[in-house]
Design an enzyme around this catalytic site. Structure first.
Site, PDB file in Angstrom:
ATOM      1  N   GLY A  48      -3.036  -0.794  -5.934  1.00 61.20           N
ATOM      2  CA  GLY A  48      -3.335  -1.584  -7.125  1.00 61.20           C
ATOM      3  C   GLY A  48      -3.919  -2.919  -6.705  1.00 61.20           C
ATOM      4  O   GLY A  48      -3.653  -3.408  -5.598  1.00 61.20           O
ATOM      5  N   GLN A  53      -5.831 -11.662  -7.806  1.00 58.92           N
ATOM      6  CA  GLN A  53      -5.734 -11.506  -6.346  1.00 58.92           C
ATOM      7  C   GLN A  53      -7.072 -11.685  -5.648  1.00 58.92           C
ATOM      8  O   GLN A  53      -7.115 -11.862  -4.427  1.00 58.92           O
ATOM      9  CB  GLN A  53      -5.167 -10.125  -6.002  1.00 58.92           C
ATOM     10  CG  GLN A  53      -3.733  -9.955  -6.457  1.00 58.92           C
ATOM     11  CD  GLN A  53      -3.186  -8.641  -5.971  1.00 58.92           C
ATOM     12  OE1 GLN A  53      -3.361  -7.619  -6.620  1.00 58.92           O
ATOM     13  NE2 GLN A  53      -2.548  -8.647  -4.814  1.00 58.92           N
ATOM     14  N   CYS A 110       2.812  -6.338  -1.382  1.00 57.62           N
ATOM     15  CA  CYS A 110       1.746  -6.919  -2.194  1.00 57.62           C
ATOM     16  C   CYS A 110       0.647  -7.397  -1.252  1.00 57.62           C
ATOM     17  O   CYS A 110       0.944  -8.034  -0.238  1.00 57.62           O
ATOM     18  CB  CYS A 110       2.293  -8.091  -3.003  1.00 57.62           C
ATOM     19  SG  CYS A 110       1.032  -8.940  -3.976  1.00 57.62           S
ATOM     20  N   LEU A 111      -0.607  -7.127  -1.589  1.00 56.08           N
ATOM     21  CA  LEU A 111      -1.726  -7.551  -0.744  1.00 56.08           C
ATOM     22  C   LEU A 111      -1.857  -9.068  -0.698  1.00 56.08           C
ATOM     23  O   LEU A 111      -2.523  -9.601   0.184  1.00 56.08           O
ATOM     24  CB  LEU A 111      -3.032  -6.925  -1.253  1.00 56.08           C
ATOM     25  CG  LEU A 111      -3.092  -5.388  -1.189  1.00 56.08           C
ATOM     26  CD1 LEU A 111      -4.346  -4.879  -1.893  1.00 56.08           C
ATOM     27  CD2 LEU A 111      -3.056  -4.902   0.256  1.00 56.08           C
ATOM     28  N   HIS A 152       4.051  -4.119 -11.433  1.00 55.00           N
ATOM     29  CA  HIS A 152       3.619  -5.067 -10.401  1.00 55.00           C
ATOM     30  C   HIS A 152       2.261  -5.692 -10.775  1.00 55.00           C
ATOM     31  O   HIS A 152       2.097  -6.921 -10.712  1.00 55.00           O
ATOM     32  CB  HIS A 152       3.539  -4.322  -9.065  1.00 55.00           C
ATOM     33  CG  HIS A 152       3.124  -5.161  -7.903  1.00 55.00           C
ATOM     34  ND1 HIS A 152       3.942  -5.394  -6.820  1.00 55.00           N
ATOM     35  CD2 HIS A 152       1.962  -5.821  -7.639  1.00 55.00           C
ATOM     36  CE1 HIS A 152       3.294  -6.176  -5.956  1.00 55.00           C
ATOM     37  NE2 HIS A 152       2.099  -6.447  -6.423  1.00 55.00           N
ATOM     38  N   GLU A 153       1.310  -4.860 -11.182  1.00 55.48           N
ATOM     39  CA  GLU A 153      -0.043  -5.369 -11.482  1.00 55.48           C
ATOM     40  C   GLU A 153      -0.045  -6.230 -12.748  1.00 55.48           C
ATOM     41  O   GLU A 153      -0.722  -7.263 -12.800  1.00 55.48           O
ATOM     42  CB  GLU A 153      -1.044  -4.220 -11.614  1.00 55.48           C
ATOM     43  CG  GLU A 153      -1.225  -3.376 -10.360  1.00 55.48           C
ATOM     44  CD  GLU A 153      -1.430  -4.179  -9.096  1.00 55.48           C
ATOM     45  OE1 GLU A 153      -2.069  -5.247  -9.147  1.00 55.48           O
ATOM     46  OE2 GLU A 153      -0.928  -3.751  -8.044  1.00 55.48           O
ATOM     47  N   HIS A 156       1.097  -9.649 -12.131  1.00 50.62           N
ATOM     48  CA  HIS A 156       0.036 -10.507 -11.574  1.00 50.62           C
ATOM     49  C   HIS A 156      -0.755 -11.204 -12.685  1.00 50.62           C
ATOM     50  O   HIS A 156      -1.188 -12.348 -12.525  1.00 50.62           O
ATOM     51  CB  HIS A 156      -0.948  -9.690 -10.734  1.00 50.62           C
ATOM     52  CG  HIS A 156      -0.539  -9.517  -9.301  1.00 50.62           C
ATOM     53  ND1 HIS A 156      -0.304 -10.583  -8.464  1.00 50.62           N
ATOM     54  CD2 HIS A 156      -0.337  -8.404  -8.554  1.00 50.62           C
ATOM     55  CE1 HIS A 156       0.019 -10.127  -7.262  1.00 50.62           C
ATOM     56  NE2 HIS A 156       0.012  -8.811  -7.288  1.00 50.62           N
TER      57      HIS A 156
END
Ligand code: ZN
Length: 190
Positions: A48, A53, A110-111, A152-153, A156
């Site tokens: 994702g 991000q 998480c990236l 999670h997304e 963000h």
């Protein structure tokens, strides 16, 4: 094109993202952005990626959980996490409703917190109402790992990171997770 993924500390990750109009979604810029976000997510690789991000405060995220990412994970582990392949898609201006029947906890990454992981409790099921990449309304009902990715997304897009929800004693470099905690029970972090 591979976009730069920003790390925790960048203010955009803590801001509430701006919704997109149907006209904006149809624009060449946003269609190009979705394609670049897809390429960036694949390249990472990740399952994702939300627009904040890559430094853009827009209510847009892309998701894809490829079968090839799951190939080296034991079937019992995939089953426990409720993890199945999810085809590529974009979610825009999402509204999420959580199933309130308890929480499930797993390690999550998480990236934008590259190299780290922690145990994060999440709702077992969610319903998401959003627009797709064409600006068409969609309703997604998801459980298991896909439900976790959506939570999670969408976090963000509201300026929330998993570190706001994690069991803080479980926060660690991935290296130590793989060394000491992979597939171990999680009760030690309660
Ligand atoms: Zn993330």
């Amino acid at each position: 094109m591979r976009l730069k993924i920003v790390q925790a500390g960048e203010p955009v990750l803590r801001e509430r993202a701006k919704p997109l109009s149907k006209a904006e979604i149809a624009s060449r810029n946003i269609q190009q952005l979705i394609e670049w976000m897809r390429e960036t997510m694949h390249d990472a690789p990740g399952v994702g990626l939300a627009a904040p991000q890559i430094g853009l405060g827009l209510q847009l995220a892309v998701i894809e959980d490829k079968a090839e990412y799951q190939r080296d994970i034991r079937p019992e582990v995939l089953k426990e996490r409720g993890r199945k392949p999810v085809a590529f898609h974009a979610i825009i201006n999402p509204e999420i409703t959580l199933d309130d029947s308890g929480q499930v906890s797993f390690f999550e990454g998480c990236l934008s917190l590259a190299g780290f992981t922690a145990v994060v409790p999440r709702a077992p099921k969610v319903t998401v109402r959003c627009l797709d990449h064409k600006g068409e309304p969609r309703e997604i009902r998801a459980a298991g790992w896909y439900g976790r990715i959506l939570q999670h997304e969408i976090d963000h897009l509201h300026g929330t990171l998993y570190i706001d929800r994690m069991k803080s004693r479980s926060f660690m470099p991935l290296e130590n997770h793989n060394r000491f905690w992979k597939e171990k029970p999680l009760h030690s972090f309660e």
